[in-house]
Design a protein around this motif. Structure first.
Motif, PDB file in Angstrom:
ATOM      1  N   GLY A  98       0.804  -1.207   0.000  1.00 23.82           N
ATOM      2  CA  GLY A  98       0.000   0.000   0.000  1.00 23.82           C
ATOM      3  C   GLY A  98       0.838   1.258   0.000  1.00 23.82           C
ATOM      4  O   GLY A  98       1.961   1.282   0.505  1.00 23.82           O
ATOM      5  N   MET A  99       0.281   2.332  -0.591  1.00 24.93           N
ATOM      6  CA  MET A  99       0.984   3.607  -0.685  1.00 24.93           C
ATOM      7  C   MET A  99       0.101   4.725  -0.142  1.00 24.93           C
ATOM      8  O   MET A  99      -1.066   4.837  -0.523  1.00 24.93           O
ATOM      9  CB  MET A  99       1.361   3.896  -2.141  1.00 24.93           C
ATOM     10  N   ARG A 100       0.678   5.562   0.704  1.00 22.77           N
ATOM     11  CA  ARG A 100      -0.096   6.699   1.202  1.00 22.77           C
ATOM     12  C   ARG A 100       0.027   7.903   0.285  1.00 22.77           C
ATOM     13  O   ARG A 100      -0.701   8.891   0.443  1.00 22.77           O
ATOM     14  CB  ARG A 100       0.352   7.057   2.624  1.00 22.77           C
ATOM     15  N   ASP A 101       0.956   7.857  -0.673  1.00 20.38           N
ATOM     16  CA  ASP A 101       1.093   8.907  -1.682  1.00 20.38           C
ATOM     17  C   ASP A 101       1.442   8.200  -2.986  1.00 20.38           C
ATOM     18  O   ASP A 101       2.576   7.749  -3.174  1.00 20.38           O
ATOM     19  CB  ASP A 101       2.187   9.899  -1.277  1.00 20.38           C
ATOM     20  N   GLU A 102       0.467   8.079  -3.894  1.00 18.23           N
ATOM     21  CA  GLU A 102       0.697   7.328  -5.125  1.00 18.23           C
ATOM     22  C   GLU A 102       1.649   8.033  -6.074  1.00 18.23           C
ATOM     23  O   GLU A 102       2.421   7.386  -6.790  1.00 18.23           O
ATOM     24  CB  GLU A 102      -0.634   7.055  -5.826  1.00 18.23           C
ATOM     25  N   ASP A 139       8.052   0.824   6.579  1.00 12.47           N
ATOM     26  CA  ASP A 139       9.370   0.391   6.121  1.00 12.47           C
ATOM     27  C   ASP A 139       9.290  -0.991   5.461  1.00 12.47           C
ATOM     28  O   ASP A 139       8.318  -1.742   5.639  1.00 12.47           O
ATOM     29  CB  ASP A 139      10.336   0.293   7.300  1.00 12.47           C
ATOM     30  N   SER A 140      10.342  -1.343   4.744  1.00 13.90           N
ATOM     31  CA  SER A 140      10.433  -2.664   4.125  1.00 13.90           C
ATOM     32  C   SER A 140      11.899  -3.060   3.987  1.00 13.90           C
ATOM     33  O   SER A 140      12.785  -2.207   3.930  1.00 13.90           O
ATOM     34  CB  SER A 140       9.739  -2.687   2.755  1.00 13.90           C
ATOM     35  N   ILE A 141      12.140  -4.373   3.941  1.00 12.26           N
ATOM     36  CA  ILE A 141      13.493  -4.928   3.819  1.00 12.26           C
ATOM     37  C   ILE A 141      13.472  -6.002   2.745  1.00 12.26           C
ATOM     38  O   ILE A 141      12.521  -6.792   2.653  1.00 12.26           O
ATOM     39  CB  ILE A 141      13.981  -5.518   5.157  1.00 12.26           C
ATOM     40  N   SER A 142      14.516  -6.050   1.930  1.00 13.35           N
ATOM     41  CA  SER A 142      14.582  -7.048   0.862  1.00 13.35           C
ATOM     42  C   SER A 142      16.012  -7.488   0.635  1.00 13.35           C
ATOM     43  O   SER A 142      16.964  -6.939   1.211  1.00 13.35           O
ATOM     44  CB  SER A 142      14.000  -6.480  -0.432  1.00 13.35           C
ATOM     45  N   LEU A 184      14.258   0.052   3.048  1.00 13.43           N
ATOM     46  CA  LEU A 184      13.619   1.287   2.608  1.00 13.43           C
ATOM     47  C   LEU A 184      12.855   1.866   3.783  1.00 13.43           C
ATOM     48  O   LEU A 184      11.926   1.241   4.309  1.00 13.43           O
ATOM     49  CB  LEU A 184      12.665   1.040   1.446  1.00 13.43           C
ATOM     50  N   TYR A 185      13.238   3.061   4.193  1.00 11.30           N
ATOM     51  CA  TYR A 185      12.591   3.743   5.310  1.00 11.30           C
ATOM     52  C   TYR A 185      11.377   4.505   4.798  1.00 11.30           C
ATOM     53  O   TYR A 185      11.427   5.123   3.737  1.00 11.30           O
ATOM     54  CB  TYR A 185      13.574   4.703   5.978  1.00 11.30           C
ATOM     55  N   SER A 186      10.299   4.475   5.551  1.00 12.07           N
ATOM     56  CA  SER A 186       9.118   5.244   5.169  1.00 12.07           C
ATOM     57  C   SER A 186       9.323   6.706   5.567  1.00 12.07           C
ATOM     58  O   SER A 186      10.211   7.034   6.357  1.00 12.07           O
ATOM     59  CB  SER A 186       7.864   4.679   5.833  1.00 12.07           C
ATOM     60  N   MET A 219       7.719  11.078   4.521  1.00 14.93           N
ATOM     61  CA  MET A 219       6.911  11.939   3.675  1.00 14.93           C
ATOM     62  C   MET A 219       7.741  12.800   2.736  1.00 14.93           C
ATOM     63  O   MET A 219       7.213  13.703   2.082  1.00 14.93           O
ATOM     64  CB  MET A 219       6.022  12.833   4.545  1.00 14.93           C
ATOM     65  N   ASN A 220       9.049  12.514   2.644  1.00 13.99           N
ATOM     66  CA  ASN A 220       9.926  13.293   1.771  1.00 13.99           C
ATOM     67  C   ASN A 220      11.118  12.439   1.376  1.00 13.99           C
ATOM     68  O   ASN A 220      11.329  11.341   1.913  1.00 13.99           O
ATOM     69  CB  ASN A 220      10.390  14.579   2.467  1.00 13.99           C
ATOM     70  N   ASP A 221      11.928  12.961   0.447  1.00 12.99           N
ATOM     71  CA  ASP A 221      13.052  12.177  -0.066  1.00 12.99           C
ATOM     72  C   ASP A 221      14.205  12.045   0.926  1.00 12.99           C
ATOM     73  O   ASP A 221      15.039  11.149   0.785  1.00 12.99           O
ATOM     74  CB  ASP A 221      13.574  12.801  -1.368  1.00 12.99           C
ATOM     75  N   GLU A 222      14.280  12.921   1.897  1.00 10.61           N
ATOM     76  CA  GLU A 222      15.327  12.790   2.910  1.00 10.61           C
ATOM     77  C   GLU A 222      15.066  11.593   3.820  1.00 10.61           C
ATOM     78  O   GLU A 222      15.994  10.920   4.264  1.00 10.61           O
ATOM     79  CB  GLU A 222      15.424  14.076   3.739  1.00 10.61           C
ATOM     80  N   ASP A 223      13.800  11.331   4.095  1.00  9.66           N
ATOM     81  CA  ASP A 223      13.437  10.220   4.974  1.00  9.66           C
ATOM     82  C   ASP A 223      13.167   8.931   4.202  1.00  9.66           C
ATOM     83  O   ASP A 223      13.611   7.859   4.612  1.00  9.66           O
ATOM     84  CB  ASP A 223      12.193  10.573   5.797  1.00  9.66           C
ATOM     85  N   CYS A 224      12.421   9.022   3.107  1.00  5.79           N
ATOM     86  CA  CYS A 224      11.994   7.824   2.378  1.00  5.79           C
ATOM     87  C   CYS A 224      13.030   7.456   1.325  1.00  5.79           C
ATOM     88  O   CYS A 224      12.914   7.808   0.147  1.00  5.79           O
ATOM     89  CB  CYS A 224      10.625   8.054   1.734  1.00  5.79           C
ATOM     90  N   ARG A 225      14.048   6.743   1.770  1.00  5.67           N
ATOM     91  CA  ARG A 225      15.150   6.324   0.912  1.00  5.67           C
ATOM     92  C   ARG A 225      15.674   4.993   1.403  1.00  5.67           C
ATOM     93  O   ARG A 225      15.374   4.556   2.510  1.00  5.67           O
ATOM     94  CB  ARG A 225      16.263   7.370   0.890  1.00  5.67           C
TER      95      ARG A 225
END
Length: 324
Positions: A18-22, A30-33, A151-153, A155-161
């Protein structure tokens, strides 16, 4: 203004859903792979100031519709960062089947982002490039940083990377890929994820799963890490199946692989665990010592198999390897 890049697809271990901002493809959590090799996508891009329109090709075929829109979102973001509006030619090819659950969108957008950033001479780090790739596919962010990545969740590119997780499991992990060719539509499943009555239950425990997976990887605890991945696959599927569309991706062969894995683990005490992303194909995770036995057991189910190891980060290739 031309570059070629290669990236490996990901196997989700603790998967996002799921995405809170499409538009910016910001996931809820967060997710790990882990990346799989030698499976890969190779992409060549060239900015062409004198051309009138963009050209996107995958496997020699023009990309249209929603696929082209997703590529354009990545291309436009790079053009904005570079400060120009040049047309681009992008050609891509996969070394493995797409749309059957083996993460082709992750490697595809990771290779595209890496090549675009290089061709535009942006001088970015891989975590920076991961924020570009994320605009095509959130999983692609982790394919940019490679191997085991988080991948960290935000609301911006500094955090979600995405950032890589160093672990001694990289050398010993082997993945038997069980091919179950049933087409799936991941994007639609993400779009309706939050409408499942199971979604809040998943959100309640996924943060603990992330912490537990990171700890298992730091400790190089194979059984704990891949038992977590197996259980997360079941959690993801429960959420997917209980959304409005009632997506059911698994096929009889999928369940047969699960049963073969459990028999090996319970009857023969082999360290082996199954995992699926949004699709019918199965990742069977084991160690180098046991991979031949495991592959034989999986193949006996009647499916095609490959044996993969851990793939590294997205990389720029030499001019001689360009697709055009």
């Amino acid at each position: 203004m031309k570059a070629t890049a290669k990236a490996h697809p990901i196997q989700g271990l603790i998967k996002y859903h799921g995405m809170r901002d499409e538009e910016r493809r910001l996931p809820y959590h967060d997710s790990i792979s882990v990346c799989t090799a030698p499976s890969h996508t190779k992409t060549t891009v060239e900015f062409r100031p004198d051309a009138d329109e963009d050209v996107y090709l995958i496997g020699g075929e023009p990309v249209e519709g929603r696929g082209a829109e997703r590529i354009e979102a990545v291309v436009d973001h790079v053009r904005g960062l570079a400060g120009f509006d040049h047309a681009v030619r992008l050609e891509s090819e996969n070394s493995f089947p797409s749309n059957i659950g083996f993460g082709s969108s992750s490697s595809g957008f990771a290779a595209a982002a890496m090549a675009l950033a290089e061709a535009a001479d942006l001088g970015l780090s891989r975590p920076d490039v991961s924020t570009i790739a994320r605009r095509g596919s959130s999983s692609a962010a982790r394919a940019v940083t490679g191997a085991f990545s988080h991948l960290y969740s935000g609301m911006n590119d500094e955090d979600c990377r995405s950032k890589r997780i160093e672990t001694d499991l990289e050398d010993d992990l082997r993945i038997v890929a069980a091919h179950v060719p049933a087409y799936k539509e991941t994007e639609e499943a993400h779009r309706e994820a939050a409408e499942s009555h199971m979604f809040q239950a998943r959100m309640a425990h996924v943060h603990h799963q992330i912490d537990s997976m990171r700890d298992a990887l730091f400790e190089a605890d194979f059984d704990r890490a891949f038992e977590l991945a197996e259980h997360d696959s079941l959690s993801l599927t429960a959420t997917t199946m209980t959304g409005p569309a009632g997506w059911v991706y698994w096929q009889p062969e999928t369940i047969a692989v699960f049963n073969a894995v459990r028999e090996l683990r319970e009857d023969e005490e082999i360290p082996v665990y199954f995992s699926t992303d949004t699709g019918a194909s199965v990742y069977v995770n084991t160690t180098a010592e046991h991979v031949e036995l495991v592959e034989s057991a999986v193949a006996d189910v009647g499916v095609d198999t490959d044996v993969w190891s851990v793939g590294g980060p997205a990389e720029i290739l030499s001019e001689s390897e360009a697709l055009f």
